[in-house]
Design a protein around this motif. Structure first.
Motif, mmCIF file in Angstrom:
data_model
loop_
_atom_site.group_PDB
_atom_site.id
_atom_site.type_symbol
_atom_site.label_atom_id
_atom_site.label_comp_id
_atom_site.label_asym_id
_atom_site.label_seq_id
_atom_site.Cartn_x
_atom_site.Cartn_y
_atom_site.Cartn_z
ATOM 1 N N PHE A 44 38.230 -159.035 -3.073
ATOM 2 C CA PHE A 44 38.712 -158.208 -1.972
ATOM 3 C C PHE A 44 40.216 -158.348 -1.756
ATOM 4 O O PHE A 44 40.918 -157.344 -1.610
ATOM 5 C CB PHE A 44 37.960 -158.578 -0.685
ATOM 6 N N LEU A 45 40.701 -159.566 -1.749
ATOM 7 C CA LEU A 45 42.118 -159.776 -1.451
ATOM 8 C C LEU A 45 43.045 -159.194 -2.509
ATOM 9 O O LEU A 45 43.992 -158.478 -2.169
ATOM 10 C CB LEU A 45 42.375 -161.280 -1.260
ATOM 11 N N PRO A 46 42.826 -159.432 -3.805
ATOM 12 C CA PRO A 46 43.707 -158.786 -4.804
ATOM 13 C C PRO A 46 43.567 -157.271 -4.830
ATOM 14 O O PRO A 46 44.537 -156.562 -5.113
ATOM 15 C CB PRO A 46 43.255 -159.407 -6.131
ATOM 16 N N ALA A 47 42.343 -156.767 -4.555
ATOM 17 C CA ALA A 47 42.133 -155.319 -4.608
ATOM 18 C C ALA A 47 42.935 -154.590 -3.536
ATOM 19 O O ALA A 47 43.242 -153.402 -3.683
ATOM 20 C CB ALA A 47 40.649 -154.992 -4.458
ATOM 21 N N MET A 48 43.293 -155.273 -2.471
ATOM 22 C CA MET A 48 44.092 -154.647 -1.415
ATOM 23 C C MET A 48 45.537 -154.418 -1.830
ATOM 24 O O MET A 48 46.217 -153.553 -1.281
ATOM 25 C CB MET A 48 44.073 -155.507 -0.145
ATOM 26 N N THR A 49 46.003 -155.190 -2.800
ATOM 27 C CA THR A 49 47.435 -155.176 -3.108
ATOM 28 C C THR A 49 47.761 -154.808 -4.548
ATOM 29 O O THR A 49 48.932 -154.565 -4.862
ATOM 30 C CB THR A 49 48.043 -156.566 -2.820
ATOM 31 N N ASN A 50 46.773 -154.771 -5.436
ATOM 32 C CA ASN A 50 47.049 -154.537 -6.854
ATOM 33 C C ASN A 50 47.294 -153.050 -7.116
ATOM 34 O O ASN A 50 46.398 -152.315 -7.529
ATOM 35 C CB ASN A 50 45.885 -155.041 -7.711
ATOM 36 N N TYR A 51 48.527 -152.634 -6.890
ATOM 37 C CA TYR A 51 48.866 -151.216 -7.060
ATOM 38 C C TYR A 51 49.134 -150.849 -8.508
ATOM 39 O O TYR A 51 49.270 -149.664 -8.830
ATOM 40 C CB TYR A 51 50.098 -150.864 -6.212
#
Length: 260
Positions: free
Chosen positions: A193-200
């Motif tokens: 969840f946490l990386p998926a929020m920011t991995n553009y």
């Protein structure tokens, strides 16, 4: 000169001070100041009054939630089958899920982009779907490994006892296996969840023009708006800390990701 084991922690303390604490203080300074260096909370209020930034936040949360749900749906049956099987080669099978992580990230997403282009023709037609597929492809091993570690360590005598007491397989799974595997679930959820929020990067490589929190922060710093970018970074950091405390604060949960 007296030497103690505590002295071994000095290099680590210096590293944390220089590369963690000081940059964070700089971030806080820019977040709560304006271009003239004066204290202000306009950066903070501007984030929550701007529909564009709020829309980016909600889109990031939605994308991360859907990606996490898909990863959990795919990973749990896989981890359960591997964790409860008696195959001697199950460690080799688990390694096969890890192998893609050894390949360069850009190469993997480029290969996925080519496949999606063949299937869809135009990647711009389904930007959200492609983003979920790309995120799932990238983060699925991070969900499988903690689940496998937790499930493989479960005491088989507990399931046998439940079935001896009259519980069928479904009830045994729901009331024994699933609660005991919760640490692995929480560990995997936090890792996805946490990386998926920011991995553009995934969105950029799949020609998704929608912003998420990571790309929004990058756009602020690219425009030399360090104050707005720092404020958004602090807000994202606060969300990450809250989510981590809710999902990964216990020792049991931390052990769920031991294999990583």
């Amino acid at each position: 000169m007296h030497f103690s084991r505590k002295s071994l922690g000095i290099p680590y303390a210096v590293f944390l001070l220089v590369f963690v604490v000081l940059p964070l203080l700089v971030l806080v300074f820019y977040a709560f100041t304006n271009g003239q260096g004066q204290f202000t909370i306009s950066n903070f209020t501007g984030f929550f009054t701007d529909p564009n930034t709020l829309g980016t936040l909600f889109y990031s949360l939605l994308l991360a939630a859907v990606t996490t749900a898909v990863c959990l749906t795919l990973a749990y049956p896989t981890a359960y089958i591997l964790g409860t099987s008696k195959l001697k080669s199950r460690s080799v099978i688990v390694m096969l899920f890890v192998l893609p992580m050894w390949i360069n990230f850009s190469l993997r997403i480029t290969a996925l982009k080519e496949i999606l282009t063949i299937l869809e023709g135009n990647l711009a037609m389904y930007p959200f779907l492609n983003a979920v597929i790309g995120m799932t492809y990238d983060f699925l091993p991070f969900m499988i490994l903690p689940l496998y570690t937790t499930i493989s360590r479960l005491d088989g005598a507990l399931t046998e006892a439940a079935m001896d007491l009259g519980a069928d397989r479904t009830r045994t799974f729901l009331e024994v296996v699933l609660p005991l595997s919760l640490p692995g679930i929480l560990s995997g959820v936090s890792m996805v969840f946490l990386p998926a929020m920011t991995n553009y990067v995934v969105l950029d490589m799949l020609y998704n023009s929608t912003y998420i929190m990571g790309s929004l922060i990058g756009s602020y710093f690219s425009a030399y708006d360090w104050h707005g970018g720092s404020m958004i970074s602090l807000i994202l950091l606060a969300l990450i800390c809250i989510f981590t405390l809710l999902t990964g604060g216990s020792e049991e949960t931390a052990r769920g990701g031991a294999l990583l």
